[in-house]
Design an enzyme around this catalytic site. Sequence first.
Site, PDB file in Angstrom:
ATOM      1  N   ARG A  29     -26.618   5.946 -21.004  1.00  0.00           N
ATOM      2  CA  ARG A  29     -25.539   5.861 -21.992  1.00  0.00           C
ATOM      3  C   ARG A  29     -25.015   7.246 -22.328  1.00  0.00           C
ATOM      4  O   ARG A  29     -23.930   7.635 -21.918  1.00  0.00           O
ATOM      5  CB  ARG A  29     -26.049   5.132 -23.249  1.00  0.00           C
ATOM      6  CG  ARG A  29     -24.932   4.654 -24.202  1.00  0.00           C
ATOM      7  CD  ARG A  29     -24.443   5.697 -25.165  1.00  0.00           C
ATOM      8  NE  ARG A  29     -25.472   6.231 -26.040  1.00  0.00           N
ATOM      9  CZ  ARG A  29     -25.276   7.274 -26.845  1.00  0.00           C
ATOM     10  NH1 ARG A  29     -24.103   7.899 -26.881  1.00  0.00           N
ATOM     11  NH2 ARG A  29     -26.259   7.731 -27.601  1.00  0.00           N
ATOM     12  N   HIS A 221     -33.414  14.651 -31.115  1.00  0.00           N
ATOM     13  CA  HIS A 221     -32.487  14.625 -29.980  1.00  0.00           C
ATOM     14  C   HIS A 221     -31.912  16.029 -29.832  1.00  0.00           C
ATOM     15  O   HIS A 221     -30.984  16.414 -30.545  1.00  0.00           O
ATOM     16  CB  HIS A 221     -31.375  13.607 -30.277  1.00  0.00           C
ATOM     17  CG  HIS A 221     -30.412  13.393 -29.160  1.00  0.00           C
ATOM     18  ND1 HIS A 221     -30.236  12.159 -28.569  1.00  0.00           N
ATOM     19  CD2 HIS A 221     -29.552  14.231 -28.533  1.00  0.00           C
ATOM     20  CE1 HIS A 221     -29.308  12.251 -27.621  1.00  0.00           C
ATOM     21  NE2 HIS A 221     -28.886  13.507 -27.587  1.00  0.00           N
ATOM     22  N   CYS A 254     -21.748  16.070 -25.117  1.00  0.00           N
ATOM     23  CA  CYS A 254     -21.031  15.351 -26.163  1.00  0.00           C
ATOM     24  C   CYS A 254     -19.540  15.548 -25.958  1.00  0.00           C
ATOM     25  O   CYS A 254     -19.063  16.673 -25.980  1.00  0.00           O
ATOM     26  CB  CYS A 254     -21.437  15.851 -27.556  1.00  0.00           C
ATOM     27  SG  CYS A 254     -20.517  15.032 -28.871  1.00  0.00           S
ATOM     28  N   ASN A 263     -28.227  17.307 -22.454  1.00  0.00           N
ATOM     29  CA  ASN A 263     -29.392  16.889 -23.213  1.00  0.00           C
ATOM     30  C   ASN A 263     -30.661  17.496 -22.626  1.00  0.00           C
ATOM     31  O   ASN A 263     -30.691  17.940 -21.472  1.00  0.00           O
ATOM     32  CB  ASN A 263     -29.523  15.362 -23.133  1.00  0.00           C
ATOM     33  CG  ASN A 263     -28.420  14.639 -23.852  1.00  0.00           C
ATOM     34  OD1 ASN A 263     -28.277  14.752 -25.053  1.00  0.00           O
ATOM     35  ND2 ASN A 263     -27.629  13.881 -23.106  1.00  0.00           N
TER      36      ASN A 263
END
Length: 315
Positions: A29, A221, A254, A263
Amino acid sequence: MSTPDLGLPMTVRADGLPARVRIHEVGPRDGLQNEKETVPTEVKAEFIRRLADAGLTTVEATSFVHPKWVPQLSDAERLYPLVADLPVDLPVLVPNERGLDRALALGARRVAVFASATESFARANLNRTVDEAIAMFEPVLARAKAEGLHVRGYLSMCFGDPWEGPVPVPQVVRVCRTLLGMGCDELSLGDTIGVATPGHVTALLTALTEAEVPTDVLGVHFHDTYGQALANTLAALQHGVTTVDASAGGLGGCPYAKSATGNLATEDLVWMLRGLGIDTGVDLGRLVATSAWMAARVGRPSPSRTVRALSHQEQ
């Protein structure tokens, strides 16, 4: 003279760390939503299946957001049924009641909403103030809980914002408490632009504890913009956090925060945790092979140092 086996790190336990960590895999995702080219639905499904086969027990499958905003995930209705039989948790992002309707129609049992700790990012991402965005989620959360769903709350910009700079800790604590009070079962604290450092992480987690936010409902995160993601993760583990978000192969960033890099790579996280003797249930070899396979599908090498070291990008 024999060649040493460099395939796994030496295990040396450290005091004060959890025995097990649950990795919340976000690659399918969060990792794929930024791709310039849309990944075929069948490839996404195979990616999720391979991640589950590698031992990941939570794999965030997709987002039921309007295709206009995230066209790369516009195939949610086609994708979810292809993986719904897997014996793992498959959370999906639902930005509003329409998204929740779509998720419920496909039998999703775990959903997530996406909030911001800062006004600037709330405006950029949702065109609302922080409080307006939270109010928008209220009926979503109420319905989700009435349906017996598990609800995760993502909170972006917990450490720094590209427009506002460092984010005051009390500001983040306030939004966390609000989301929990509305019914979130779990919160993911996002370092969206990767500016956190271990001391800042410890300060926020300590403030949340003092505000009576249980550590066991928190996940972290981290982005690796300044190379701090693993150090920040270790600080969170030392505080008692046992849920860590990561993206296979380091996919993602992002779309609304242009300075953000990828990430934290799941492989890099697993390597560190293996060395600390912390159980994840993940087969590192299978995970590396999966990320190398996916790197070939998106047409570029994985940024994960562990993937590169163990596979040399062989497909």
